[in-house]
Design a protein around this motif. Structure first.
Motif, short mmCIF file in Angstrom:
data_model
loop_
_atom_site.label_atom_id
_atom_site.label_comp_id
_atom_site.label_asym_id
_atom_site.label_seq_id
_atom_site.Cartn_x
_atom_site.Cartn_y
_atom_site.Cartn_z
N UNK A 117 -0.34 -4.24 -11.55
CA UNK A 117 0.21 -3.17 -10.72
C UNK A 117 -0.05 -3.46 -9.25
N UNK A 118 0.88 -3.09 -8.42
CA UNK A 118 0.82 -3.40 -6.99
C UNK A 118 0.40 -2.16 -6.21
N UNK A 119 -0.80 -2.15 -5.61
CA UNK A 119 -1.23 -0.97 -4.84
C UNK A 119 -0.34 -0.79 -3.61
N UNK A 120 -0.06 0.48 -3.28
CA UNK A 120 0.70 0.79 -2.07
C UNK A 120 -0.09 1.77 -1.23
N UNK A 121 -0.19 1.48 0.02
CA UNK A 121 -0.95 2.35 0.93
C UNK A 121 -0.11 3.54 1.35
N UNK A 122 -0.78 4.55 1.88
CA UNK A 122 -0.08 5.75 2.34
C UNK A 122 0.80 5.43 3.53
N UNK A 123 0.43 4.43 4.30
CA UNK A 123 1.26 4.05 5.45
C UNK A 123 2.56 3.39 5.00
N UNK A 124 2.50 2.67 3.87
CA UNK A 124 3.70 2.03 3.35
C UNK A 124 4.59 3.03 2.63
N UNK A 125 3.97 3.90 1.85
CA UNK A 125 4.72 4.89 1.08
C UNK A 125 3.98 6.23 1.16
N UNK A 126 4.35 7.11 2.10
CA UNK A 126 3.65 8.39 2.28
C UNK A 126 3.63 9.21 0.99
N UNK A 127 2.53 9.90 0.75
CA UNK A 127 2.35 10.63 -0.51
C UNK A 127 3.32 11.78 -0.68
N UNK A 128 3.89 12.28 0.42
CA UNK A 128 4.81 13.42 0.32
C UNK A 128 6.27 13.00 0.24
N UNK A 129 6.53 11.73 0.02
CA UNK A 129 7.91 11.21 -0.04
C UNK A 129 8.22 10.79 -1.49
N UNK A 130 9.23 11.38 -2.12
CA UNK A 130 9.52 11.03 -3.51
C UNK A 130 10.27 9.71 -3.68
N UNK A 131 11.00 9.29 -2.66
CA UNK A 131 11.80 8.08 -2.77
C UNK A 131 12.01 7.50 -1.38
N UNK A 132 11.95 6.18 -1.27
CA UNK A 132 12.08 5.55 0.05
C UNK A 132 12.79 4.21 -0.11
N UNK A 133 13.64 3.89 0.88
CA UNK A 133 14.40 2.64 0.88
C UNK A 133 13.82 1.66 1.89
#
Length: 305
Positions: free
Chosen positions: A126-142
């Motif tokens: 599994x690939x860890x993702x930081x909050x800066x890369x994928x904010x916790x309040x965002x359900x989907x990001x491109x």
């Protein structure tokens, strides 16, 4: 070239169910909402991010098609590849994300993102993702590979795909490397949904628009070597589909509907069908999606009675 990738927060039950089904060649990543999905083109990557506290990317699929469907039609097309054991369980899973007090007795509409060639990574990968890369309040990001975050994701995911495809999944993916569009391989469910959309949800022969009455038909049957491709498909009313499969009706390479005399001979009926004889059949405006004349000629020669 640069390509897009989507990272989407993934329902835990959906993920845990489907990671145990590696034999599935396509899945439906459903959305409880009814907003059209336009972030990817076919062949770009859709990444599965687990809910917090598991802030990781745990799988990937090749995006094929997206649309809005009644939940029952999504179930009919994909069954357990919806990440549920039954339609009722699927409805319950989706309803918990909806704020409109959804009545489970209704055939409510959902978003469908159809993915093929899915890979669920081993937990150690599994690939860890930081909050800066994928904010916790965002359900989907491109992301796009022309940017640093997008290229980093492509590289990290590519390393895990390389690991996974060393084994039994090798035939599903090309060798990974530079950002590229990966040709998706349509399955039966995706075929049904794509055909429904490219015919604008109308029967090609009658123009019927009652969605539950419409079915995607292979011109050259898959069981006889035909492919799950738009040019090998037609959207037909259910009764006409069955007659087409059994050879009582056909469509010529010039897209004319023809009815066999055998209907009257064998059933002493068929007035409604004979009234359609000679009808010009509707086809998609895009040339590459239109019925293949060679497939229609095959049906005329090998199926039509």
């Amino acid at each position: 070239m640069s390509v897009n990738l989507v990272v989407a927060v993934t329902d835990d039950h959906w993920f845990e169910t489907l990671r145990k089904r590696p034999e599935l060649t396509e899945v439906n990543f459903w959305s409880p909402g009814t907003k059209n999905f336009k972030a990817l083109v076919p062949g770009e990557l859709f990444l599965f991010k687990l809910h917090a506290p598991r802030n990781v990317i745990a799988g990937v699929g090749v995006f094929t098609h997206a649309n809005l469907l009644p939940v029952s039609m999504a179930w009919d097309a994909f069954g357990e590849a919806n990440g549920a054991r039954s339609l009722s369980q699927m409805k319950e899973q989706i309803a918990k994300y909806r704020s409109d007090g959804t009545d489970l007795r209704t055939d409510f509409t959902i978003g469908c993102r159809i993915l093929t060639q899915t890979i669920f990574f081993e937990e150690r990968d599994w690939i860890p993702v930081s909050n800066s890369l994928f904010p916790s309040n965002v359900p989907i990001k491109t992301y796009n590979t022309s940017e640093s975050d997008g290229l980093r994701l492509w590289t990290l995911v590519g390393e895990q795909i390389e690991q996974a495809t060393l084994g039994s999944l090798e035939s599903r993916w090309p060798r990974y490397g530079e950002p590229q569009i990966i040709r998706p391989r349509l399955g039966q469910g995706a075929f049904r949904v794509v055909i429904t959309d490219i015919y604008n949800r109308r029967c090609a022969v009658t123009g019927e628009r009652t969605l539950p009455a419409l079915e995607a038909s292979h011109i050259h049957p898959y069981s006889d070597g035909g492919k799950h491709e738009p040019k090998n498909g037609l959207l037909l009313r259910g009764d006409i589909h069955r007659l087409f499969d059994r050879g009582y009706v056909t469509i010529t390479p010039k897209l004319h509907f023809e009815v066999s005399p055998r209907i009257k001979e064998e059933f002493e009926n068929g007035r409604d069908y004979y009234s359609l004889h000679g009808t010009q059949v509707a086809s998609p405006p895009q040339v590459h999606l239109r019925p293949d004349p060679k497939a229609l000629a095959w049906h005329n020669e090998h199926r039509f009675l």
